[in-house]
Write a protein that holds these residues in place. Structure first.
Motif, PDB file in Angstrom:
ATOM      1  N   MET A 140       0.769  -1.345  -0.200  1.00 32.66           N
ATOM      2  CA  MET A 140      -0.133   0.286   0.389  1.00 32.66           C
ATOM      3  C   MET A 140       0.734   1.245   0.059  1.00 32.66           C
ATOM      4  SD  MET A 140      -2.905   0.756   2.220  1.00 32.66           S
ATOM      5  CE  MET A 140      -2.507   0.208   3.943  1.00 32.66           C
ATOM      6  N   THR A 141       0.551   2.263  -0.059  1.00 33.19           N
ATOM      7  CA  THR A 141       1.043   3.229  -0.652  1.00 33.19           C
ATOM      8  C   THR A 141       0.254   4.489  -0.440  1.00 33.19           C
ATOM      9  OG1 THR A 141       0.614   3.885  -2.757  1.00 33.19           O
ATOM     10  CG2 THR A 141       2.733   3.057  -2.528  1.00 33.19           C
ATOM     11  N   MET A 142       1.090   5.610  -0.125  1.00 37.73           N
ATOM     12  CA  MET A 142       0.102   6.947  -0.090  1.00 37.73           C
ATOM     13  C   MET A 142       0.133   8.102   0.152  1.00 37.73           C
ATOM     14  SD  MET A 142       1.460   7.908   4.115  1.00 37.73           S
ATOM     15  CE  MET A 142       0.776   9.411   4.464  1.00 37.73           C
ATOM     16  N   ALA A 143      -0.547   9.427   0.059  1.00 41.74           N
ATOM     17  CA  ALA A 143       0.006  11.022  -0.449  1.00 41.74           C
ATOM     18  C   ALA A 143      -0.625  11.460   0.428  1.00 41.74           C
ATOM     19  CB  ALA A 143      -0.770  10.750  -2.198  1.00 41.74           C
ATOM     20  N   PRO A 144      -0.051  12.082   0.798  1.00 42.83           N
ATOM     21  CA  PRO A 144       1.153  13.008   0.008  1.00 42.83           C
ATOM     22  C   PRO A 144       2.560  12.339   0.532  1.00 42.83           C
ATOM     23  CG  PRO A 144       0.653  14.639   1.881  1.00 42.83           C
ATOM     24  CD  PRO A 144      -1.053  13.485   1.324  1.00 42.83           C
ATOM     25  N   ILE A 253     -11.919  -5.904   0.266  1.00 38.49           N
ATOM     26  CA  ILE A 253     -10.569  -5.170   1.022  1.00 38.49           C
ATOM     27  C   ILE A 253     -11.119  -4.421   2.188  1.00 38.49           C
ATOM     28  CG2 ILE A 253      -7.760  -4.703   1.760  1.00 38.49           C
ATOM     29  CD1 ILE A 253      -8.798  -7.693   0.588  1.00 38.49           C
ATOM     30  N   ASN A 254     -10.863  -4.066   2.919  1.00 33.99           N
ATOM     31  CA  ASN A 254     -10.969  -3.097   4.331  1.00 33.99           C
ATOM     32  C   ASN A 254      -9.906  -2.975   4.970  1.00 33.99           C
ATOM     33  OD1 ASN A 254     -12.442  -1.438   5.767  1.00 33.99           O
ATOM     34  ND2 ASN A 254     -12.025  -2.805   8.195  1.00 33.99           N
ATOM     35  N   VAL A 255      -9.840  -1.449   5.558  1.00 33.81           N
ATOM     36  CA  VAL A 255      -8.665  -0.731   5.416  1.00 33.81           C
ATOM     37  C   VAL A 255      -8.986   0.370   7.096  1.00 33.81           C
ATOM     38  CG1 VAL A 255      -7.544   2.207   5.228  1.00 33.81           C
ATOM     39  CG2 VAL A 255      -8.543  -0.021   2.875  1.00 33.81           C
ATOM     40  N   THR A 256      -7.864  -0.245   7.832  1.00 31.11           N
ATOM     41  CA  THR A 256      -8.124   0.432   8.680  1.00 31.11           C
ATOM     42  C   THR A 256      -7.054   1.397   9.674  1.00 31.11           C
ATOM     43  OG1 THR A 256      -7.011  -1.228  10.021  1.00 31.11           O
ATOM     44  CG2 THR A 256      -9.835  -1.815  10.468  1.00 31.11           C
ATOM     45  N   LEU A 312       2.524  12.148  16.536  1.00 36.43           N
ATOM     46  CA  LEU A 312       1.485  10.417  16.215  1.00 36.43           C
ATOM     47  C   LEU A 312       2.509   9.656  15.376  1.00 36.43           C
ATOM     48  CD1 LEU A 312      -1.794  11.540  16.414  1.00 36.43           C
ATOM     49  CD2 LEU A 312      -0.855  10.301  19.104  1.00 36.43           C
ATOM     50  N   GLN A 313       2.671   8.225  15.010  1.00 38.87           N
ATOM     51  CA  GLN A 313       2.749   7.659  14.348  1.00 38.87           C
ATOM     52  C   GLN A 313       2.000   6.905  13.819  1.00 38.87           C
ATOM     53  OE1 GLN A 313       5.967   4.970  14.986  1.00 38.87           O
ATOM     54  NE2 GLN A 313       6.956   5.188  13.037  1.00 38.87           N
ATOM     55  N   ILE A 314       1.457   6.650  12.722  1.00 40.01           N
ATOM     56  CA  ILE A 314      -0.163   6.709  12.328  1.00 40.01           C
ATOM     57  C   ILE A 314       0.104   5.389  11.494  1.00 40.01           C
ATOM     58  CG2 ILE A 314      -2.337   6.403  11.586  1.00 40.01           C
ATOM     59  CD1 ILE A 314      -1.897   9.419  12.397  1.00 40.01           C
ATOM     60  N   GLN A 315      -0.701   3.709  11.568  1.00 41.35           N
ATOM     61  CA  GLN A 315      -0.369   2.537  10.157  1.00 41.35           C
ATOM     62  C   GLN A 315      -1.561   2.536   9.909  1.00 41.35           C
ATOM     63  OE1 GLN A 315       0.146  -1.028  11.757  1.00 41.35           O
ATOM     64  NE2 GLN A 315       1.588  -1.526  10.415  1.00 41.35           N
ATOM     65  N   CYS A 316      -1.844   2.342   8.362  1.00 42.13           N
ATOM     66  CA  CYS A 316      -3.182   2.106   7.925  1.00 42.13           C
ATOM     67  C   CYS A 316      -2.680   0.571   7.347  1.00 42.13           C
ATOM     68  CB  CYS A 316      -3.613   3.380   7.419  1.00 42.13           C
ATOM     69  SG  CYS A 316      -3.838   4.589   7.378  1.00 42.13           S
ATOM     70  N   LYS A 317      -3.091   0.261   7.865  1.00 40.65           N
ATOM     71  CA  LYS A 317      -3.725  -1.385   7.535  1.00 40.65           C
ATOM     72  C   LYS A 317      -4.991  -1.846   5.821  1.00 40.65           C
ATOM     73  CE  LYS A 317      -3.847  -3.133  11.388  1.00 40.65           C
ATOM     74  NZ  LYS A 317      -3.231  -4.326  13.048  1.00 40.65           N
ATOM     75  N   LEU A 318      -4.837  -2.608   5.088  1.00 43.04           N
ATOM     76  CA  LEU A 318      -5.336  -3.798   5.140  1.00 43.04           C
ATOM     77  C   LEU A 318      -5.646  -5.216   5.632  1.00 43.04           C
ATOM     78  CD1 LEU A 318      -3.597  -3.360   1.304  1.00 43.04           C
ATOM     79  CD2 LEU A 318      -5.663  -1.927   1.808  1.00 43.04           C
ATOM     80  N   ASN A 319      -7.251  -4.979   5.243  1.00 43.21           N
ATOM     81  CA  ASN A 319      -7.813  -6.228   5.973  1.00 43.21           C
ATOM     82  C   ASN A 319      -8.291  -7.037   4.821  1.00 43.21           C
ATOM     83  OD1 ASN A 319      -6.946  -5.083   8.576  1.00 43.21           O
ATOM     84  ND2 ASN A 319      -7.732  -3.636   8.552  1.00 43.21           N
ATOM     85  N   GLY A 320      -8.120  -8.346   5.100  1.00 38.95           N
ATOM     86  CA  GLY A 320      -8.989  -9.008   4.076  1.00 38.95           C
ATOM     87  C   GLY A 320      -8.337 -11.092   3.661  1.00 38.95           C
ATOM     88  N   LYS A 321      -8.965 -11.881   3.612  1.00 41.16           N
ATOM     89  CA  LYS A 321      -7.999 -12.667   3.022  1.00 41.16           C
ATOM     90  C   LYS A 321      -7.398 -13.004   2.114  1.00 41.16           C
ATOM     91  CE  LYS A 321     -12.470 -15.520   3.452  1.00 41.16           C
ATOM     92  NZ  LYS A 321     -13.776 -16.515   3.257  1.00 41.16           N
ATOM     93  N   GLY A 322      -5.873 -13.499   2.266  1.00 42.06           N
ATOM     94  CA  GLY A 322      -5.241 -13.338   1.604  1.00 42.06           C
ATOM     95  C   GLY A 322      -3.964 -11.807   1.564  1.00 42.06           C
ATOM     96  N   SER A 335       0.420  -2.710   4.549  1.00 45.37           N
ATOM     97  CA  SER A 335       0.625  -1.504   5.105  1.00 45.37           C
ATOM     98  C   SER A 335       0.865  -0.222   4.969  1.00 45.37           C
ATOM     99  CB  SER A 335       0.853  -2.039   6.726  1.00 45.37           C
ATOM    100  OG  SER A 335       2.131  -2.426   7.399  1.00 45.37           O
ATOM    101  N   VAL A 336       0.905   0.573   5.927  1.00 39.28           N
ATOM    102  CA  VAL A 336       1.786   1.673   5.347  1.00 39.28           C
ATOM    103  C   VAL A 336       1.920   2.189   6.919  1.00 39.28           C
ATOM    104  CG1 VAL A 336      -0.227   3.522   4.371  1.00 39.28           C
ATOM    105  CG2 VAL A 336       2.200   4.295   4.346  1.00 39.28           C
ATOM    106  N   THR A 337       2.622   3.349   7.196  1.00 41.70           N
ATOM    107  CA  THR A 337       2.877   3.735   8.027  1.00 41.70           C
ATOM    108  C   THR A 337       3.689   5.470   8.185  1.00 41.70           C
ATOM    109  OG1 THR A 337       3.556   1.673   9.854  1.00 41.70           O
ATOM    110  CG2 THR A 337       3.818   3.640  10.437  1.00 41.70           C
ATOM    111  N   PHE A 338       3.358   6.020   8.886  1.00 40.35           N
ATOM    112  CA  PHE A 338       3.768   7.224   8.813  1.00 40.35           C
ATOM    113  C   PHE A 338       3.375   8.234  10.256  1.00 40.35           C
ATOM    114  CE2 PHE A 338      -0.739   7.436   7.912  1.00 40.35           C
ATOM    115  CZ  PHE A 338      -1.475   8.898   8.065  1.00 40.35           C
ATOM    116  N   SER A 339       3.839   9.546  10.231  1.00 42.75           N
ATOM    117  CA  SER A 339       4.287  10.667  11.292  1.00 42.75           C
ATOM    118  C   SER A 339       2.810  11.540  10.951  1.00 42.75           C
ATOM    119  CB  SER A 339       5.315  10.594  11.246  1.00 42.75           C
ATOM    120  OG  SER A 339       6.328  11.451  10.831  1.00 42.75           O
ATOM    121  N   LEU A 340       2.661  11.806  12.014  1.00 44.04           N
ATOM    122  CA  LEU A 340       2.080  12.870  11.831  1.00 44.04           C
ATOM    123  C   LEU A 340       1.945  13.947  13.362  1.00 44.04           C
ATOM    124  CD1 LEU A 340      -0.458  14.502  10.306  1.00 44.04           C
ATOM    125  CD2 LEU A 340      -2.019  12.812  11.723  1.00 44.04           C
ATOM    126  N   VAL A 341       1.831  15.521  13.054  1.00 42.43           N
ATOM    127  CA  VAL A 341       2.558  16.295  13.794  1.00 42.43           C
ATOM    128  C   VAL A 341       1.728  17.349  13.285  1.00 42.43           C
ATOM    129  CG1 VAL A 341       3.447  17.937  15.255  1.00 42.43           C
ATOM    130  CG2 VAL A 341       4.536  15.107  14.214  1.00 42.43           C
TER     131      VAL A 341
END
Length: 344
Positions: A140-144, A253-256, A312-322, A335-341
């Motif tokens: 998974m990738t993110m923007a910006p 696929i769910n995202v959290t 904050l260090q935040i992690q967004c993940k994909l959730n699903g079978k496989g 998943s992708v992890t990033f810091s937010l201030v």
């Protein structure tokens, strides 16, 4: 009494006795040779004279310095010798043979390389990989995404968040409603794969629309600053493309998103646009040669009530079978992890 010899007889006896006197001469000669051999042996063991130890005379004498005019004349002669009709030390026949040899050599090498490339391209398909049994689950990738996954800004300082808003605009430009209406079709089979395997291998596949307006407050149409000027930033999450991959094994696929480091209550409430899932109608992906106008679906996340001045260090993940989202070696796998201030 025996008779005494006469004078004549005495002389004859004397002449007969003289030949044995030659033996002492031979002894002398032999002794002389021995003396010469001894002298030669002594000469070999005699110390060397000073002249014999002078090795300077054996050194190569330096060549006389040549003038610049002589060097230029030699160069001209080397380039073209009018007497022997030679160019750079070779005759015309010699140059012709050399050029012919190298022309044949490089022609053979080029033909061999071209044949190898032709065989390679003939044996593989330009539309799908020959072997894909080791394809990993998607990342998974993110923007910006600017110089790492760090989003630090102050809402009151336009200069601090302008670059993030510009990056969001660049990522969402291909999703403009007008471009999607022209290139892609509106799909209604939500929750089902859009299979097009019955078409010819080289035939273009259709792609479902994904419009920018579906992202609501994170679309940039209502707020061109994407919430950064209000301290409520938006990010975009996108699942990597994998040719022929069917994610979720029939289920979306769910995202959290959650806090990995920092106080969890500081994250506040999250909003997902259009939904917190990747719909199955955008899969499978058939490659850029057949899926020319394909637009990857995105999930926009809005941090509407994040606490100010709290790292904050935040992690967004994909959730699903496989799906794999907890790999210890690849932090971008599922998943992708990033810091937010966010500052006031």
């Amino acid at each position: 009494m025996e008779p005494t010899p006469t004078e004549g007889e005495a002389e004859a006896q004397t002449e007969q006795v003289q030949p044995p006197e030659e033996e002492p001469l031979k002894v002398i000669l032999k002794h002389g040779q021995e003396l010469e051999e001894e002298q030669e042996e002594l000469a070999e063991h005699q110390p060397l004279e000073q002249e014999d130890l002078n090795f300077e005379r054996f050194k190569r004498r330096p060549l006389p310095q040549r003038t610049l005019h002589q060097k230029i004349d030699d160069l001209k002669t080397y380039l073209w010798n009018a007497e022997t009709k030679e160019f750079m030390g070779r005759s015309g026949k010699s140059w012709s043979l050399i050029l012919l040899f190298y022309a044949a050599l490089y022609a053979f090498l080029a033909a061999m390389f071209g044949g190898c490339v032709f065989c390679l391209m003939w044996s593989i398909s330009p539309y799908h990989p020959t072997y894909n049994d080791r394809v990993m689950p998607p990342g998974m990738t993110m923007a910006p995404h600017l110089e790492g996954h760090d989003i630090h800004f102050n809402a009151s300082e336009r200069k601090s968040w302008k670059k993030y808003a510009r990056s969001m605009e660049e990522h969402l430009r291909p999703y403009n409603d007008g471009a999607q209406d022209r290139k892609n079709i509106r799909c209604t089979q939500d929750g089902k794969y859009f299979m097009q395997d019955d078409l010819r291998e080289d035939e273009e596949r259709k792609a479902c629309q994904f419009k920018r307006s579906w992202l609501g407050e994170c679309s940039g149409m209502q707020d061109p600053h994407y919430g950064y000027s209000q301290g409520k930033p938006c990010i975009l999450l996108r699942m990597n493309r994998i040719l022929g991959y069917l994610p979720g094994e029939g289920k979306p696929i769910n995202v959290t998103c959650e806090v990995k480091k920092g106080p969890p209550e500081a994250l506040g409430q999250l909003q997902f646009f259009p939904k917190s899932i990747f719909d199955l109608k955008y899969y499978p992906y058939y490659g850029k040669l057949r899926h020319v106008n394909y637009s990857s679906p995105v999930v926009a996340v809005r941090f509407g009530s994040v606490q100010y001045d709290t790292p904050l260090q935040i992690q967004c993940k994909l959730n699903g079978k496989g799906i794999i989202n907890d790999s210890p070696t690849d932090r971008y796998l599922g998943s992708v992890t990033f810091s937010l201030v966010v500052g006031a």
